[in-house]
Design a protein around this motif. Structure first.
Motif, PDB file in Angstrom:
ATOM      1  N   THR A   1    -106.570 -52.524 -35.061  1.00 13.92           N
ATOM      2  CA  THR A   1    -106.216 -53.437 -36.156  1.00 13.92           C
ATOM      3  C   THR A   1    -104.800 -53.163 -36.640  1.00 13.92           C
ATOM      4  O   THR A   1    -104.330 -52.023 -36.594  1.00 13.92           O
ATOM      5  CB  THR A   1    -107.186 -53.278 -37.334  1.00 13.92           C
ATOM      6  N   PRO A   2    -104.108 -54.187 -37.126  1.00 16.83           N
ATOM      7  CA  PRO A   2    -102.723 -54.002 -37.597  1.00 16.83           C
ATOM      8  C   PRO A   2    -102.583 -52.931 -38.666  1.00 16.83           C
ATOM      9  O   PRO A   2    -101.620 -52.152 -38.649  1.00 16.83           O
ATOM     10  CB  PRO A   2    -102.352 -55.384 -38.128  1.00 16.83           C
ATOM     11  N   ASP A   3    -103.529 -52.867 -39.617  1.00 22.86           N
ATOM     12  CA  ASP A   3    -103.428 -51.873 -40.694  1.00 22.86           C
ATOM     13  C   ASP A   3    -103.525 -50.456 -40.148  1.00 22.86           C
ATOM     14  O   ASP A   3    -102.764 -49.562 -40.536  1.00 22.86           O
ATOM     15  CB  ASP A   3    -104.531 -52.111 -41.731  1.00 22.86           C
ATOM     16  N   LEU A   4    -104.489 -50.267 -39.233  1.00 22.23           N
ATOM     17  CA  LEU A   4    -104.659 -48.937 -38.657  1.00 22.23           C
ATOM     18  C   LEU A   4    -103.457 -48.560 -37.799  1.00 22.23           C
ATOM     19  O   LEU A   4    -102.987 -47.416 -37.825  1.00 22.23           O
ATOM     20  CB  LEU A   4    -105.948 -48.896 -37.830  1.00 22.23           C
ATOM     21  N   ALA A   5    -102.928 -49.513 -37.034  1.00 18.75           N
ATOM     22  CA  ALA A   5    -101.751 -49.252 -36.195  1.00 18.75           C
ATOM     23  C   ALA A   5    -100.556 -48.872 -37.065  1.00 18.75           C
ATOM     24  O   ALA A   5     -99.798 -47.943 -36.733  1.00 18.75           O
ATOM     25  CB  ALA A   5    -101.423 -50.475 -35.349  1.00 18.75           C
ATOM     26  N   ALA A   6    -100.403 -49.561 -38.195  1.00 15.77           N
ATOM     27  CA  ALA A   6     -99.287 -49.262 -39.101  1.00 15.77           C
ATOM     28  C   ALA A   6     -99.419 -47.853 -39.654  1.00 15.77           C
ATOM     29  O   ALA A   6     -98.419 -47.127 -39.805  1.00 15.77           O
ATOM     30  CB  ALA A   6     -99.242 -50.289 -40.228  1.00 15.77           C
ATOM     31  N   ARG A   7    -100.658 -47.441 -39.968  1.00 15.30           N
ATOM     32  CA  ARG A   7    -100.886 -46.101 -40.509  1.00 15.30           C
ATOM     33  C   ARG A   7    -100.522 -45.032 -39.488  1.00 15.30           C
ATOM     34  O   ARG A   7     -99.858 -44.039 -39.785  1.00 15.30           O
ATOM     35  CB  ARG A   7    -102.350 -45.956 -40.924  1.00 15.30           C
ATOM     36  N   VAL A   8    -100.931 -45.263 -38.249  1.00 16.22           N
ATOM     37  CA  VAL A   8    -100.627 -44.293 -37.198  1.00 16.22           C
ATOM     38  C   VAL A   8     -99.128 -44.213 -36.947  1.00 16.22           C
ATOM     39  O   VAL A   8     -98.557 -43.122 -36.810  1.00 16.22           O
ATOM     40  CB  VAL A   8    -101.379 -44.656 -35.905  1.00 16.22           C
ATOM     41  N   HIS A   9     -98.453 -45.355 -36.896  1.00 17.85           N
ATOM     42  CA  HIS A   9     -96.999 -45.367 -36.687  1.00 17.85           C
ATOM     43  C   HIS A   9     -96.280 -44.648 -37.825  1.00 17.85           C
ATOM     44  O   HIS A   9     -95.299 -43.923 -37.594  1.00 17.85           O
ATOM     45  CB  HIS A   9     -96.486 -46.798 -36.571  1.00 17.85           C
ATOM     46  N   LYS A  10     -96.770 -44.841 -39.068  1.00 18.44           N
ATOM     47  CA  LYS A  10     -96.145 -44.192 -40.223  1.00 18.44           C
ATOM     48  C   LYS A  10     -96.237 -42.677 -40.104  1.00 18.44           C
ATOM     49  O   LYS A  10     -95.258 -41.946 -40.305  1.00 18.44           O
ATOM     50  CB  LYS A  10     -96.801 -44.676 -41.508  1.00 18.44           C
ATOM     51  N   VAL A  11     -97.434 -42.195 -39.749  1.00 25.43           N
ATOM     52  CA  VAL A  11     -97.619 -40.753 -39.583  1.00 25.43           C
ATOM     53  C   VAL A  11     -96.752 -40.228 -38.434  1.00 25.43           C
ATOM     54  O   VAL A  11     -96.118 -39.176 -38.545  1.00 25.43           O
ATOM     55  CB  VAL A  11     -99.104 -40.439 -39.325  1.00 25.43           C
ATOM     56  N   ALA A  12     -96.730 -40.957 -37.318  1.00 27.45           N
ATOM     57  CA  ALA A  12     -95.930 -40.530 -36.172  1.00 27.45           C
ATOM     58  C   ALA A  12     -94.451 -40.441 -36.537  1.00 27.45           C
ATOM     59  O   ALA A  12     -93.755 -39.497 -36.136  1.00 27.45           O
ATOM     60  CB  ALA A  12     -96.130 -41.493 -35.010  1.00 27.45           C
ATOM     61  N   ASP A  13     -93.965 -41.409 -37.330  1.00 25.83           N
ATOM     62  CA  ASP A  13     -92.557 -41.383 -37.752  1.00 25.83           C
ATOM     63  C   ASP A  13     -92.282 -40.195 -38.665  1.00 25.83           C
ATOM     64  O   ASP A  13     -91.247 -39.523 -38.547  1.00 25.83           O
ATOM     65  CB  ASP A  13     -92.203 -42.683 -38.469  1.00 25.83           C
ATOM     66  N   GLU A  14     -93.201 -39.920 -39.605  1.00 27.13           N
ATOM     67  CA  GLU A  14     -92.999 -38.800 -40.519  1.00 27.13           C
ATOM     68  C   GLU A  14     -92.997 -37.466 -39.791  1.00 27.13           C
ATOM     69  O   GLU A  14     -92.313 -36.520 -40.190  1.00 27.13           O
ATOM     70  CB  GLU A  14     -94.097 -38.817 -41.594  1.00 27.13           C
ATOM     71  N   LEU A  15     -93.754 -37.398 -38.706  1.00 26.73           N
ATOM     72  CA  LEU A  15     -93.811 -36.159 -37.919  1.00 26.73           C
ATOM     73  C   LEU A  15     -92.759 -36.110 -36.818  1.00 26.73           C
ATOM     74  O   LEU A  15     -92.675 -35.124 -36.082  1.00 26.73           O
ATOM     75  CB  LEU A  15     -95.197 -36.011 -37.286  1.00 26.73           C
ATOM     76  N   SER A  16     -91.967 -37.193 -36.676  1.00 29.66           N
ATOM     77  CA  SER A  16     -90.974 -37.303 -35.596  1.00 29.66           C
ATOM     78  C   SER A  16     -91.639 -37.124 -34.238  1.00 29.66           C
ATOM     79  O   SER A  16     -91.107 -36.477 -33.329  1.00 29.66           O
ATOM     80  CB  SER A  16     -89.849 -36.263 -35.775  1.00 29.66           C
ATOM     81  N   TYR A  17     -92.810 -37.727 -34.097  1.00 35.51           N
ATOM     82  CA  TYR A  17     -93.558 -37.624 -32.845  1.00 35.51           C
ATOM     83  C   TYR A  17     -93.015 -38.608 -31.824  1.00 35.51           C
ATOM     84  O   TYR A  17     -92.798 -39.779 -32.118  1.00 35.51           O
ATOM     85  CB  TYR A  17     -95.043 -37.906 -33.097  1.00 35.51           C
ATOM     86  N   ARG A  18     -92.791 -38.107 -30.615  1.00 33.82           N
ATOM     87  CA  ARG A  18     -92.373 -38.958 -29.508  1.00 33.82           C
ATOM     88  C   ARG A  18     -93.396 -38.802 -28.395  1.00 33.82           C
ATOM     89  O   ARG A  18     -93.537 -37.708 -27.838  1.00 33.82           O
ATOM     90  CB  ARG A  18     -90.969 -38.571 -29.000  1.00 33.82           C
ATOM     91  N   PRO A  19     -94.128 -39.873 -28.069  1.00 29.71           N
ATOM     92  CA  PRO A  19     -95.180 -39.752 -27.049  1.00 29.71           C
ATOM     93  C   PRO A  19     -94.618 -39.410 -25.682  1.00 29.71           C
ATOM     94  O   PRO A  19     -93.518 -39.830 -25.323  1.00 29.71           O
ATOM     95  CB  PRO A  19     -95.840 -41.135 -27.044  1.00 29.71           C
TER      96      PRO A  19
END
Length: 337
Positions: A40-58
């Motif tokens: 879902t868009p809301d869940l995807a946005a939440r995951v992207h936000k966390v990934a950005d805050e952690l500077s995660y690069r898959p």
């Protein structure tokens, strides 16, 4: 959320770190990072936000496993030092980058068995493999054709091999080059060869042998397509008393002209010299080199077009040989009286 996503600098951020911080499963993070529409868009946005805050690069390799594609394209070529190969690969790279692929470039020892081993090793790391001026025997090419990863032959045409292929016409321009020398009065030439394993070398020598219809007698001397190889073989070539030296490529011609100067021979007043490929240096020699303008941009474009079709499981027919033009410059002249 700030407390949840604070990670010690000494710890490496992984997909598991993101999943824990976002309160979701690893599979969900993987789907979000791969752009899956099942989240879902809301869940995807939440995951992207966390990934950005952690500077995660898959990991591109991990993402490739999810997508079924590594987004890597392999290229094997005989000599990284040869500017001709660089120009062709650079043009293929433009197409690959536009389609979202990165290129992994490798050369090998010059031994056909080493090239085949390198190709088989790369197949597990790439989505497709380009063999540029390959020297692998036809039995090895047939083995590669049986693999699931698409393989493309560039600058080689082999009947009976079930691989897409595209090449520059080597025979016709070499015949034209011989015709140019014949008009200047040359009858005795020496061909400074490339590798016997190279398809281009075989095609160029086939044309020179055919030039006997123009009254030209040709002798071939072994070399390896490099500047030093051309330099080293001049003494042997001169024992045949040629009026012109026809070189496998421009690098060979550079070495030949250098050695001729050391011998006190003028080009073209005492002996004519030709090359093949028209690399940048060919236009800046003194004298400027008579050669064949190999269409590197067209070759690179058509090569990537064929590879794209293979990656998409599209049926294609290999294009006809790409034509190449002779360019006459100052390194050839009339036979000295």
């Amino acid at each position: 959320m700030a407390d949840q996503t604070r990670v010690p600098a000494s710890r490496r951020v992984t997909i598991n770190t993101v999943a824990k911080a976002a309160g979701v499963s690893i599979a969900t993070v993987s789907r979000v990072m791969s752009g899956s529409s099942s989240v879902t868009p809301d869940l995807a946005a939440r995951v992207h936000k966390v990934a950005d805050e952690l500077s995660y690069r898959p990991s591109s390799a991990a993402r490739g496993l999810v997508l079924g594609s590594l987004r890597n394209m392999g290229v094997i070529l005989p000599d990284l030092a040869n500017a001709y190969f660089f120009d062709v690969v650079k043009q293929m790279h433009h197409g690959a980058t536009a389609d979202g692929y990165r290129m992994l470039v490798a050369d090998y020892s010059g031994d056909a068995a080493d090239e085949l081993a390198t190709a088989l090793d790369l197949l597990g790391q790439v989505d497709g493999l380009v063999l540029l001026s390959s020297r692998i025997p036809t039995s090895g090419l047939k083995e590669l054709a049986r693999q699931s990863t698409p393989v493309l032959l560039v600058n080689r045409v082999e009947l009976g091999v079930d691989l897409p292929m595209v090449a520059v016409d080597n025979f016709t321009p070499m015949m034209e080059l011989c015709g140019h020398l014949a008009k200047l009065g040359h009858r005795r030439i020496v061909y400074v060869k490339g590798s016997d394993l190279a398809w281009q070398n075989r095609e160029r020598w086939r044309a020179i042998e055919m030039a006997k219809v123009l009254g030209i007698e040709a002798t071939a001397v072994p070399s390896d397509g490099t500047i030093e190889g051309g330099y080293d073989v001049v003494e042997e070539a001169l024992t045949h008393e040629p009026t012109a030296l026809v070189c496998f490529n421009d690098l060979t011609a550079l070495g030949v002209i250098s050695k001729l100067r050391e011998r006190g021979l003028r080009v073209p007043e005492d002996i004519s010299v030709t090359g093949f490929d028209d690399i940048d240096m060919a236009r800046h020699l003194a004298p400027r080199l008579t050669t064949v303008v190999s269409p590197k941009i067209d070759l690179g474009d058509q090569a990537w077009s064929l590879m794209r079709a293979a990656l998409n499981n599209e049926t294609t027919t290999s294009p006809p040989l790409i034509s190449a033009d002779v360019v006459i410059r100052e390194s050839t002249g009339p036979v000295p009286s």
